[in-house]
Design an enzyme around this catalytic site. Structure first.
Site, PDB file in Angstrom:
ATOM      1  N   TYR A  57      -1.923  -0.694  10.509  1.00  0.00           N
ATOM      2  CA  TYR A  57      -1.986  -1.033   9.082  1.00  0.00           C
ATOM      3  C   TYR A  57      -0.748  -0.514   8.368  1.00  0.00           C
ATOM      4  CZ  TYR A  57      -3.644  -1.147   4.248  1.00  0.00           C
ATOM      5  OH  TYR A  57      -3.768  -1.370   2.900  1.00  0.00           O
TER       6      TYR A  57
ATOM      7  N   SER B 150       0.864  -1.181   0.000  1.00  0.00           N
ATOM      8  CA  SER B 150       0.000   0.000   0.000  1.00  0.00           C
ATOM      9  C   SER B 150       0.896   1.225   0.000  1.00  0.00           C
ATOM     10  CB  SER B 150      -0.890   0.010   1.249  1.00  0.00           C
ATOM     11  OG  SER B 150      -1.524   1.262   1.426  1.00  0.00           O
TER      12      SER B 150
END
Length: 261
Positions: free
Chosen positions: A152, A139
């Site tokens: 995350y 990501s």
């Protein structure tokens, strides 16, 4: 990619589902994995419209102790794995001060340790065959940190470091490693994100809603794999934050504090 054995985790929705269709169009031998068997069967049915081989392996990646048996079963079915796409994962929408350590561990276990565990189990047969390609979906959160995604972002930073190192180690073994860093892609990632009490966020972020389609994202990923790219940034204007962080850090520090979700 015709007849190449492609194993995709997190294949029941989002980027994983879109990748399944993209590789089906290439005539690949697909292995689709996720927890939701019913949804996987639906994806399989659509894939079989374009490829003759598609097999479902329902599995829970967070159950690391079971992964060895899962890999053995897949290899019995296919004989080899040419391309492993580590796509499964879960995002987060909670402030660090309100997030119990248990949630941090859950995210790290799924997004990092399960990915490493599966890769380690698949790697020996790639080394034996002296060929293979490992893809990990990270990501842009693995490039910089921002609010509401502490665990995350940490898991994606860990993915970046691990697989960059692994790529260097495998450079003489004819095994390729591609790290994909999506920005905001129109999937259910925010809906399924973990919040402080352990429930799902159950909201679609505006950024996700207006993001790149999963189909377009998958097409770009497949193209990058074919070109043996080491890294791919994929998304829309949000990708500029990666370059702002690198070249104009003072501006980045101001902008990042304005992100609300």
């Amino acid at each position: 990619m015709k007849n190449k054995v492609v194993w995709i985790t997190g294949a029941s929705s989002g980027i994983g589902e879109a990748l399944a269709y993209a590789f089906a169009n290439e005539g690949a031998f697909l292995i689709l994995s996720a927890r939701n068997n019913d949804k996987l069967q639906q994806v399989k049915a659509k894939c079989l419209e374009n490829t003759s081989k598609c097999w479902v392996k329902t599995m829970d990646l967070s159950d690391v102790n079971q992964l060895e048996f899962d890999v053995e079963e897949v290899l019995k079915q296919t004989g080899k794995i040419d391309l492993l796409i580590n796509n499964a994962g879960r995002s987060q929408r909670s402030l660090a001060k309100e997030t119990p350590l248990e949630n941090d561990r859950k995210i790290m276990e799924l997004n990092f340790f399960s990915v490493v565990a599966l890769t380690k189990l698949v790697l020996p047969q790639m080394l034996k065959n002296k060929s293979g390609h490992i893809v990990v979906v990270s990501s842009i959160s693995g490039k910089f940190g921002f609010p509401w995604r502490t665990a995350y972002s940490a898991s994606k930073h860990a993915i970046q470091g691990y697989f960059e190192s692994l790529r260097a180690e495998l450079s003489h073994d004819n095994i390729k490693v591609t790290i994909v860093s999506p920005g905001r892609i129109r999937t259910n990632i925010s809906i399924n994100a973990l919040i402080e009490n352990g429930d799902s966020y159950n909201k679609m972020d505006d950024g996700q809603l207006n993001g790149m389609s999963a189909r377009d994202c998958a097409i770009k990923i497949v193209r990058a794999i074919k070109k043996d790219k080491k890294e791919l940034l994929v998304g829309k204007k949000e990708l500029t934050m990666v370059y702002i962080r690198k070249f104009f850090p003072a501006l980045f520090y101001k902008l990042v504090t304005r992100i609300s979700n």
